[in-house]
Design a protein around this motif. Structure first.
Motif, PDB file in Angstrom:
ATOM      1  N   ALA A 161       0.240   5.169  -9.188  1.00  0.00           N
ATOM      2  CA  ALA A 161       1.813   4.969  -9.567  1.00  0.00           C
ATOM      3  C   ALA A 161       2.219   4.656  -8.047  1.00  0.00           C
ATOM      4  CB  ALA A 161       2.495   6.358  -9.915  1.00  0.00           C
ATOM      5  N   VAL A 162       1.520   5.021  -7.031  1.00  0.00           N
ATOM      6  CA  VAL A 162       2.097   4.497  -5.477  1.00  0.00           C
ATOM      7  C   VAL A 162       1.707   3.149  -5.350  1.00  0.00           C
ATOM      8  CG1 VAL A 162       1.545   5.070  -3.261  1.00  0.00           C
ATOM      9  CG2 VAL A 162       1.874   7.059  -4.304  1.00  0.00           C
ATOM     10  N   LYS A 163       0.624   2.718  -6.136  1.00  0.00           N
ATOM     11  CA  LYS A 163       0.674   1.533  -5.669  1.00  0.00           C
ATOM     12  C   LYS A 163       1.443   0.394  -6.399  1.00  0.00           C
ATOM     13  CE  LYS A 163      -4.491   1.910  -4.942  1.00  0.00           C
ATOM     14  NZ  LYS A 163      -5.882   1.595  -5.591  1.00  0.00           N
ATOM     15  N   ILE A 164       1.792   0.930  -7.669  1.00  0.00           N
ATOM     16  CA  ILE A 164       2.885   0.113  -8.241  1.00  0.00           C
ATOM     17  C   ILE A 164       4.259   0.299  -7.639  1.00  0.00           C
ATOM     18  CG2 ILE A 164       4.123   0.110 -10.648  1.00  0.00           C
ATOM     19  CD1 ILE A 164       1.060  -0.900 -10.805  1.00  0.00           C
ATOM     20  N   SER A 165       4.562   1.218  -7.357  1.00  0.00           N
ATOM     21  CA  SER A 165       5.915   1.555  -6.525  1.00  0.00           C
ATOM     22  C   SER A 165       6.066   0.495  -5.104  1.00  0.00           C
ATOM     23  CB  SER A 165       6.009   3.044  -5.996  1.00  0.00           C
ATOM     24  OG  SER A 165       5.794   3.911  -6.995  1.00  0.00           O
ATOM     25  N   ASN A 166       4.514   0.600  -4.411  1.00  0.00           N
ATOM     26  CA  ASN A 166       4.661  -0.390  -3.311  1.00  0.00           C
ATOM     27  C   ASN A 166       4.887  -1.852  -3.833  1.00  0.00           C
ATOM     28  OD1 ASN A 166       1.826   1.384  -1.644  1.00  0.00           O
ATOM     29  ND2 ASN A 166       3.759   1.825  -1.750  1.00  0.00           N
ATOM     30  N   SER A 167       4.388  -2.116  -4.843  1.00  0.00           N
ATOM     31  CA  SER A 167       4.229  -3.544  -5.264  1.00  0.00           C
ATOM     32  C   SER A 167       5.709  -4.111  -5.592  1.00  0.00           C
ATOM     33  CB  SER A 167       3.485  -3.950  -6.599  1.00  0.00           C
ATOM     34  OG  SER A 167       4.220  -3.275  -7.959  1.00  0.00           O
ATOM     35  N   ILE A 168       6.625  -3.111  -5.907  1.00  0.00           N
ATOM     36  CA  ILE A 168       8.138  -3.269  -6.138  1.00  0.00           C
ATOM     37  C   ILE A 168       8.899  -2.935  -4.974  1.00  0.00           C
ATOM     38  CG2 ILE A 168       7.664  -3.085  -8.504  1.00  0.00           C
ATOM     39  CD1 ILE A 168       9.070  -0.554  -8.476  1.00  0.00           C
ATOM     40  N   GLY A 169       8.608  -2.799  -3.699  1.00  0.00           N
ATOM     41  CA  GLY A 169       9.354  -2.485  -2.673  1.00  0.00           C
ATOM     42  C   GLY A 169       9.610  -1.110  -2.277  1.00  0.00           C
ATOM     43  N   ILE A 170       9.102  -0.160  -2.870  1.00  0.00           N
ATOM     44  CA  ILE A 170       9.063   1.192  -2.574  1.00  0.00           C
ATOM     45  C   ILE A 170       7.964   1.540  -1.843  1.00  0.00           C
ATOM     46  CG2 ILE A 170       9.655   3.618  -3.236  1.00  0.00           C
ATOM     47  CD1 ILE A 170      10.578   2.459  -5.902  1.00  0.00           C
ATOM     48  N   ASN A 171       8.064   1.591  -0.412  1.00  0.00           N
ATOM     49  CA  ASN A 171       6.919   1.578   0.359  1.00  0.00           C
ATOM     50  C   ASN A 171       6.147   2.778   0.662  1.00  0.00           C
ATOM     51  OD1 ASN A 171       7.079  -1.320   0.620  1.00  0.00           O
ATOM     52  ND2 ASN A 171       8.575  -1.062   2.547  1.00  0.00           N
ATOM     53  N   THR A 172       7.099   4.121   0.844  1.00  0.00           N
ATOM     54  CA  THR A 172       6.501   5.532   0.780  1.00  0.00           C
ATOM     55  C   THR A 172       7.166   6.246  -0.293  1.00  0.00           C
ATOM     56  OG1 THR A 172       6.396   5.177   3.009  1.00  0.00           O
ATOM     57  CG2 THR A 172       6.075   7.343   2.315  1.00  0.00           C
ATOM     58  N   PRO A 173       6.985   6.038  -1.394  1.00  0.00           N
ATOM     59  CA  PRO A 173       7.771   6.866  -2.507  1.00  0.00           C
ATOM     60  C   PRO A 173       7.498   8.246  -2.404  1.00  0.00           C
ATOM     61  CG  PRO A 173       5.641   5.870  -3.388  1.00  0.00           C
ATOM     62  CD  PRO A 173       5.786   5.344  -1.972  1.00  0.00           C
ATOM     63  N   LYS A 174       8.612   8.987  -2.874  1.00  0.00           N
ATOM     64  CA  LYS A 174       8.439  10.454  -2.950  1.00  0.00           C
ATOM     65  C   LYS A 174       8.230  10.975  -4.322  1.00  0.00           C
ATOM     66  CE  LYS A 174      12.125  10.440   0.584  1.00  0.00           C
ATOM     67  NZ  LYS A 174      13.612  10.853   0.682  1.00  0.00           N
ATOM     68  N   VAL A 175       7.221  11.889  -4.273  1.00  0.00           N
ATOM     69  CA  VAL A 175       6.437  12.152  -5.434  1.00  0.00           C
ATOM     70  C   VAL A 175       6.583  13.628  -5.870  1.00  0.00           C
ATOM     71  CG1 VAL A 175       4.426  12.263  -6.677  1.00  0.00           C
ATOM     72  CG2 VAL A 175       4.634  10.584  -5.032  1.00  0.00           C
ATOM     73  N   ALA A 176       7.332  13.777  -6.893  1.00  0.00           N
ATOM     74  CA  ALA A 176       7.383  15.172  -7.411  1.00  0.00           C
ATOM     75  C   ALA A 176       6.507  15.457  -8.576  1.00  0.00           C
ATOM     76  CB  ALA A 176       8.803  15.377  -7.916  1.00  0.00           C
ATOM     77  N   PRO A 177       5.535  16.523  -8.275  1.00  0.00           N
ATOM     78  CA  PRO A 177       4.610  16.960  -9.499  1.00  0.00           C
ATOM     79  C   PRO A 177       5.441  17.869 -10.333  1.00  0.00           C
ATOM     80  CG  PRO A 177       3.468  17.086  -7.409  1.00  0.00           C
ATOM     81  CD  PRO A 177       4.778  17.023  -7.034  1.00  0.00           C
ATOM     82  N   ILE A 178       5.758  17.818 -11.553  1.00  0.00           N
ATOM     83  CA  ILE A 178       6.763  18.372 -12.263  1.00  0.00           C
ATOM     84  C   ILE A 178       6.152  19.689 -12.985  1.00  0.00           C
ATOM     85  CG2 ILE A 178       8.076  18.086 -14.337  1.00  0.00           C
ATOM     86  CD1 ILE A 178       9.263  16.703 -11.896  1.00  0.00           C
ATOM     87  N   ALA A 179       6.775  20.560 -12.875  1.00  0.00           N
ATOM     88  CA  ALA A 179       6.471  21.834 -13.714  1.00  0.00           C
ATOM     89  C   ALA A 179       7.631  22.565 -14.154  1.00  0.00           C
ATOM     90  CB  ALA A 179       5.840  22.840 -12.797  1.00  0.00           C
TER      91      ALA A 179
END
Length: 301
Positions: A161-179
């Motif tokens: 998901a981070v690689k896909i984010s990078n490809s659309i210009g989100i360079n350091t995405p913020k990730v929330a593992p959901i619970a």
């Protein structure tokens, strides 16, 4: 942010070629006609040539005569899948797209030991949502591929998901593992995995993103909710990526976004040697177009 921006970002990249397995599908070909009009990519259409030409004539006039579209007749869906995957495997195409074919059939070709697209990594579904009145994309993973991933699978799903984010210009995405809650509870494995993923990120084992969890959905996407519950972090209320614990959670969230929130979506399968557009038969032509644009961006990354 708008998914139409992905189309603009992908426009003009005609050096990218998309191989479509069993292309004789009205909405798939409608999306391809739009993609050609936007100059997103070249297309190799594998499938029933007569049906493909007939649908293209209805959808796009003489587009089958275009220099950016070639039709290769395949007598069966299995052969269409094999030929499309082989085209990507050999470098004749850069993106694989599912047409009018069962998902199991195309995935069987994708996972073939000789000509498939396996890399040794987990394949995962990455969906990019444009939610009305929301100020950024929301990325949901994994809503379609992995049923109940363990910790190591979640690491790979996150990295995809981070690689896909990078490809659309989100360079350091913020990730929330959901619970279900925002505190670690040993009886709830999702919270334990979330805490471990957070620590792995802090120690550099997961890179190019910021991970914080466990976070309940409200604390992940709403600053007001996070503040109200006293949850403070660089991710709380500002998540770009929602990493769900199971396929049931992801599937319900995905469909809720579309049917209740009226969100638009583009999605790809990541983790293979090339992006895969694996849309559902229920997805609209517009969604398929957004997915194509996302895949083209990912192929160029």
């Amino acid at each position: 942010m708008k998914l139409t921006n992905l189309i603009k970002k992908a426009t003009g990249r005609s050096h990218v070629t998309v191989a479509v397995a069993a292309a004789e599908d009205e909405e798939v070909l409608e999306a391809i006609v739009e993609a050609v009009n936007h100059r997103l990519a070249r297309f190799l259409l594998f499938g029933n040539q007569e049906k493909i030409v007939q649908i293209l004539s209805e959808k796009g006039g003489n587009i089958q005569d275009s220099k950016v579209l070639d039709i290769v007749h395949s007598p069966t869906k299995e052969e269409a899948a094999k030929a499309a995957v082989k085209a990507v495997h050999t470098g004749a195409a850069d993106v694989l797209m599912k047409g009018n074919i069962p998902t199991s059939t195309i995935l069987k070709a994708v996972l073939h030991k000789e000509y498939g697209l396996r890399t040794g990594n987990v394949l995962s579904h990455v969906a990019v949502f444009e939610v009305p009145d929301y100020d950024r994309f929301i990325i949901v993973t994994d809503a379609a591929m992995n049923i109940a991933p363990g910790l190591q699978e979640k690491v790979q799903i996150l990295n995809n998901a981070v690689k896909i984010s990078n490809s659309i210009g989100i360079n350091t995405p913020k990730v929330a593992p959901i619970a279900a809650v925002e505190v670690v509870n040993p009886a709830m494995q999702a919270t334990v995995d979330a805490a471990v993923l957070t620590q792995m990120n802090h120690r550099g084992q997961i890179q190019n993103c910021i991970v914080d969890g466990p976070l309940a959905l409200d604390n992940a996407i709403s600053i007001h909710a996070a503040e109200h519950k006293g949850v403070t972090s660089a991710v709380a209320g500002q998540a770009d990526i929602l990493l769900v614990p199971t396929i049931e959670v992801g599937n319900a969230l995905y469909k809720s976004m579309i049917y209740f929130a009226k969100a638009e979506v583009g999605a790809v399968i990541a983790g293979a040697s090339a992006p895969i557009v694996l849309t559902s038969r229920a997805d609209s032509a517009k969604s398929k177009l957004y997915s194509l644009a996302l895949a083209v961006c990912a192929a160029n990354n």
